[in-house]
Design a protein around this motif. Structure first.
Motif, PDB file in Angstrom:
ATOM      1  N   ALA A 467      32.155  33.804  36.786  1.00 45.60           N
ATOM      2  CA  ALA A 467      33.480  34.217  37.236  1.00 45.60           C
ATOM      3  C   ALA A 467      34.587  33.398  36.573  1.00 45.60           C
ATOM      4  CB  ALA A 467      33.568  34.097  38.754  1.00 45.60           C
ATOM      5  N   LEU A 468      34.349  32.106  36.414  1.00 38.88           N
ATOM      6  CA  LEU A 468      35.332  31.247  35.753  1.00 38.88           C
ATOM      7  C   LEU A 468      35.537  31.627  34.289  1.00 38.88           C
ATOM      8  CD1 LEU A 468      34.192  27.853  37.290  1.00 38.88           C
ATOM      9  CD2 LEU A 468      36.484  28.827  37.548  1.00 38.88           C
ATOM     10  N   GLY A 469      34.525  32.279  33.695  1.00 40.37           N
ATOM     11  CA  GLY A 469      34.617  32.642  32.292  1.00 40.37           C
ATOM     12  C   GLY A 469      35.844  33.471  31.963  1.00 40.37           C
ATOM     13  N   ASP A 470      36.239  34.383  32.861  1.00 43.99           N
ATOM     14  CA  ASP A 470      37.418  35.206  32.607  1.00 43.99           C
ATOM     15  C   ASP A 470      38.691  34.371  32.585  1.00 43.99           C
ATOM     16  OD1 ASP A 470      35.925  37.521  32.445  1.00 43.99           O
ATOM     17  OD2 ASP A 470      36.187  38.043  34.547  1.00 43.99           O
ATOM     18  N   VAL A 471      38.755  33.338  33.415  1.00 45.02           N
ATOM     19  CA  VAL A 471      39.916  32.445  33.429  1.00 45.02           C
ATOM     20  C   VAL A 471      39.930  31.593  32.169  1.00 45.02           C
ATOM     21  CG1 VAL A 471      41.045  30.562  34.682  1.00 45.02           C
ATOM     22  CG2 VAL A 471      39.958  32.443  35.942  1.00 45.02           C
ATOM     23  N   TRP A 472      38.780  31.027  31.833  1.00 41.62           N
ATOM     24  CA  TRP A 472      38.697  30.213  30.606  1.00 41.62           C
ATOM     25  C   TRP A 472      39.017  31.045  29.362  1.00 41.62           C
ATOM     26  CZ3 TRP A 472      33.565  28.219  32.923  1.00 41.62           C
ATOM     27  CH2 TRP A 472      33.797  27.068  33.673  1.00 41.62           C
ATOM     28  N   ALA A 475      42.471  31.010  28.394  1.00 41.01           N
ATOM     29  CA  ALA A 475      43.020  29.661  28.189  1.00 41.01           C
ATOM     30  C   ALA A 475      43.834  29.209  29.387  1.00 41.01           C
ATOM     31  CB  ALA A 475      43.848  29.585  26.909  1.00 41.01           C
ATOM     32  N   ALA A 476      43.424  29.655  30.585  1.00 40.10           N
ATOM     33  CA  ALA A 476      44.086  29.225  31.823  1.00 40.10           C
ATOM     34  C   ALA A 476      43.249  28.143  32.493  1.00 40.10           C
ATOM     35  CB  ALA A 476      44.269  30.409  32.757  1.00 40.10           C
ATOM     36  N   LYS A 477      43.894  27.420  33.400  1.00 40.34           N
ATOM     37  CA  LYS A 477      43.198  26.377  34.140  1.00 40.34           C
ATOM     38  C   LYS A 477      42.878  26.882  35.544  1.00 40.34           C
ATOM     39  CE  LYS A 477      44.894  22.396  31.578  1.00 40.34           C
ATOM     40  NZ  LYS A 477      45.509  21.039  31.652  1.00 40.34           N
ATOM     41  N   PRO A 478      41.587  26.876  35.931  1.00 37.77           N
ATOM     42  CA  PRO A 478      41.210  27.380  37.252  1.00 37.77           C
ATOM     43  C   PRO A 478      42.015  26.710  38.356  1.00 37.77           C
ATOM     44  CG  PRO A 478      39.255  27.030  35.913  1.00 37.77           C
ATOM     45  CD  PRO A 478      40.409  26.450  35.148  1.00 37.77           C
ATOM     46  N   ALA A 513      35.656  22.294  37.758  1.00 37.18           N
ATOM     47  CA  ALA A 513      36.514  23.137  36.919  1.00 37.18           C
ATOM     48  C   ALA A 513      37.995  22.986  37.265  1.00 37.18           C
ATOM     49  CB  ALA A 513      36.109  24.605  37.064  1.00 37.18           C
ATOM     50  N   GLY A 514      38.295  22.286  38.372  1.00 31.60           N
ATOM     51  CA  GLY A 514      39.675  22.071  38.764  1.00 31.60           C
ATOM     52  C   GLY A 514      40.197  23.031  39.804  1.00 31.60           C
ATOM     53  N   ALA A 515      39.303  23.846  40.399  1.00 35.55           N
ATOM     54  CA  ALA A 515      39.721  24.847  41.379  1.00 35.55           C
ATOM     55  C   ALA A 515      39.307  24.433  42.783  1.00 35.55           C
ATOM     56  CB  ALA A 515      39.125  26.211  41.041  1.00 35.55           C
ATOM     57  N   ALA A 516      40.057  24.921  43.775  1.00 36.60           N
ATOM     58  CA  ALA A 516      39.738  24.674  45.180  1.00 36.60           C
ATOM     59  C   ALA A 516      39.206  25.954  45.805  1.00 36.60           C
ATOM     60  CB  ALA A 516      40.979  24.216  45.928  1.00 36.60           C
TER      61      ALA A 516
END
Length: 722
Positions: A467-472, A475-478, A513-516
């Motif tokens: 799921a994080l792959g789409d954010v990465w 080039a966004a930060k989770p 990854a930096g997400a809550a």
């Protein structure tokens, strides 16, 4: 086949020893409904001790030595956890494995063998290789033998095990052309002192025939990088030092809150420890009711008793007693294809006895070869038109192999009205939605996966990374995530255990990854499904599929092949080591990769539509074409061989049909371009002048990244060049 009944009890097998391997095989034939079976082992395979001397001598390959626990677990319907147990809290019924949530059990059995490490001997840990655990030793010996000519070898411990190893090593080295190799068997007393006289004399002759040097009455005080230091000041040269002196329990086993005898778990005749829900077998157990030496023959004969008693303990039945034999036939390898047989004080030797030993060992190992998972339910004779086409000839894959095809998805989305908004900048088809609020740009995506492995911790890691792959990819930060979980039917206790494993893991991955994690939803269904909705914040610009330019280089950050490997795993056709490696790739985060590629002209993550499908998405959005150098595409271990053998993911054919304008030769590498990936790598179109520097930075961060092709001006045309 998924469980037909709700799960209510957890049975956990700690270790993949001989007894547990046989229990897993028996469980496949006669499972106990309602039980979730788990096996925990440090690696995907478990070596068979009976064939170790033959492997060391070069008579068997490593593959022939190992029981594939991943395949065996799939066959048995068990989840496999690859990790080394370091403690069992008997009071709270929790098993500890580093870097994951504790594993709860109702009943557990321990079969972790022994070690021959000698931590009390100075320098041993740094410079020597213990003969047990066998897997580590086998790997080190394989590498040493391949790279060393005419070495000096030293085996500490002059018992039968040490003598067997010495003869096997000497035979292998001489056969490989190391005519001047020196193999030394070192003992603080006399070698083979525990053997009866007839057998001992024959073994001494065999050792001499193999050219093994005996060093007796030697008090070893230190192991160095160059050899062994004795108490009298003499140094024995050694390029490869190993220890085979007796049976030593693992430290964590000796520290359990159970009745312990000299570091081993004391068990009664039912193979039950002082805690009625903890069983122990094999070399890590002490048969307090009838003590016996450490030998694999006892472990094998314990298996049917353990199988019956585990079932009885979980279902309220009566336990039965294990009765060890008084003596057994000892077959000892003599280096070459000859063996010595000893029983009741009588000893014989010769090639025929090697054939007997080889027959017994192969018969044991053949029980774990050619396994096939339980068959799918029979389809009735009369069914609706099209049912058999949808079912296909193989079970549906998990992960991204269970996705709807690219063409079907595009056609469905094309029917939606074009609801344009000023604060929604992205179009359907981008990896994530791009939203603006004031001066803040945010991306949002959602993804969920049908479980392809039964370990909820591994599956959670994969789903989160996926799921994080789409954010990465943008080039966004989770920033934040919600979790959606569908649990298979199970008791309230197992629901709580499973959710705890999932949520602890989800928290760890998202935090890294930096997400809550800010919420979620849970429900029950037929099978485990895990999903995440993730938002991310954009600092520079959101990278989309559009923007690739003719002449750009294409960079891929992860190898491909997860679809075919996991499809093969479902069919017990994938090597456990290849499955473990594929899972490691899928659980690798891409925070650093996203930052390194933040100036890409276009970028996406490679998932269900395969590398070709996602590259086609870039080409269509950017109005360009592409050329891929197939030889440059990184591929997961085992994937090509599986493709060549005819294995395919259930989404492969749809992916192949959905990508138009592809020119490709009919080869395995071409087929892998359409293999659906789960939690795959980032695919970026970058300035060609910067490409190699970017790849170097990616590789320095540990990514197996590569330049795999170029963007061309042939709109919509993708050439796969082999």
């Amino acid at each position: 086949m998924k469980n037909q009944f709700p799960q209510t009890r957890d049975l956990v097998l700690v270790g993949g020893g001989h007894t547990h391997a046989l229990v897993l095989r028996s469980w496949a034939m006669k499972p106990l409904p309602g039980v979730r079976l788990t096996v925990i082992n440090p690696g995907p395979t478990a070596p068979y001790s009976g064939m170790l001397p033959g492997f060391v001598a070069g008579h068997y390959t490593r593959a022939e030595l190992d029981i594939d626990l991943v395949q065996l677990a799939r066959f048995a319907g068990a989840r496999v956890i690859l990790g080394a147990v370091n403690h069992i809290d008997v009071a709270s019924k929790l098993i500890r494995v580093p870097e994951r949530a504790p594993i709860a059990y109702d009943v557990t059995a321990i079969d972790v063998g022994i070690t021959s490490t000698m931590p009390q001997l100075q320098g041993f840990t740094d410079h020597a290789i213990p003969a047990k655990p066998l897997g580590h030793f086998a790997t080190k010996w394989d590498a040493f033998r391949a790279d060393t000519k005419d070495p000096h070898i030293a085996i500490i411990g002059g018992g039968v095990a040490g003598a067997e190893l010495a003869m096997a090593m000497s035979h292998a080295l001489r056969r490989d052309g190391s005519a001047n190799a020196v193999v030394q068997l070192v003992d603080r007393g006399k070698v083979l002192k525990d053997l009866r006289d007839v057998a001992k004399q024959k073994m001494l002759v065999a050792l001499a025939d193999q050219g093994v040097t005996l060093i007796e009455d030697a008090d070893v005080t230190e192991i160095t990088a160059d050899g062994i230091l004795l108490s009298d000041g003499e140094t024995i040269k050694s390029d490869f030092t190993t220890g085979a002196a007796g049976a030593k329990p693992h430290d964590w086993v000796a520290g359990l809150n159970l009745d312990i005898h000299e570091g081993f778990i004391s068990v009664n005749s039912a193979l039950q420890s002082s805690n009625e829900d903890v069983f122990a077998v094999g070399d890590c157990a002490h048969l307090s009711f009838d003590p016996r030496p450490k030998a694999g023959v006892y472990a094998v004969r314990e298996a049917p008793v353990l199988f019956d008693n585990l079932r009885a303990r979980l279902s309220g039945g009566e336990l039965r007693a294990y009765k060890p034999q008084n003596d057994y036939l000892k077959l000892i390898s003599l280096g070459d294809k000859s063996a010595l047989a000893e029983r009741f004080g009588t000893a014989l030797q010769g090639p025929l006895l090697w054939k007997l030993k080889n027959h017994i060992d192969r018969k044991f190992m053949n029980q774990f070869v050619g396994l096939t998972p339980m068959a799918q339910p029979e389809v009735p004779l009369t069914v609706a038109d099209g049912l058999r086409d949808v079912l296909g000839d193989r079970p549906m894959c998990g992960g991204c192999g269970a996705k709807v095809g690219r063409g079907t998805l595009r056609h469905a989305l094309a029917k939606l009205p074009d609801d344009k908004r000023a604060d929604v900048l992205s179009a359907l088809g981008d990896d994530a939605a791009i939203l603006t609020t004031g001066n803040t740009t945010q991306v949002m995506t959602t993804d969920h996966l049908r479980a392809m492995v039964d370990d909820p911790v591994v599956m959670t890691r994969i789903a989160a990374i996926h799921a994080l792959g789409d954010v990465w990819a943008m080039a966004a930060k989770p920033q934040a995530a919600t979790v959606t979980i569908i649990l298979p039917r199970m008791s309230a206790a197992l629901q709580e255990r499973t959710l705890a494993e999932i949520m602890v893991t989800a928290h760890d991955v998202m935090t890294d990854a930096g997400a809550a994690i800010v919420g979620g939803h849970t429900s029950q269904g037929d099978e485990l499904t895990i999903g995440f909705t993730v938002t991310g914040l954009v600092e520079k610009r959101a990278i989309t599929l559009a923007g690739a330019k003719s002449g750009d280089a294409l960079i891929l950050t992860k190898p491909i092949g997860s679809g075919v490997i996991m499809a093969a795993e479902m069919q017990c056709k994938a090597a456990g080591a290849d499955v473990a490696a594929a899972l490691a790739h899928m659980t690798e985060g891409q925070t650093a990769a996203s930052g390194i590629l933040a100036d890409a002209h276009a970028m996406t993550d490679v998932t269900g539509f395969g590398l070709a499908g996602h590259l086609a998405g870039i080409c269509e959005a950017s109005g360009v074409g592409a050329m891929v150098d197939l030889a440059a595409v990184p591929v997961m271990d085992g994937a090509l061989d599986l493709v060549k053998s005819g294995v395919q993911s259930s989404l492969f054919a749809t992916n192949r049909a959905d990508v138009a304008g592809v020119k490709a030769t009919n080869c395995a590498l071409s087929e892998l371009m359409f293999d659906p990936q789960t939690a795959g790598g980032l695919l970026a179109a970058v300035d060609a002048a910067l490409a190699q520097k970017l790849v170097d930075r990616l590789q320095n961060e540990g990514y197996p990244a590569a330049i795999i092709g170029t963007i061309t001006d042939q709109v919509g045309r993708i050439i796969l060049q082999d």
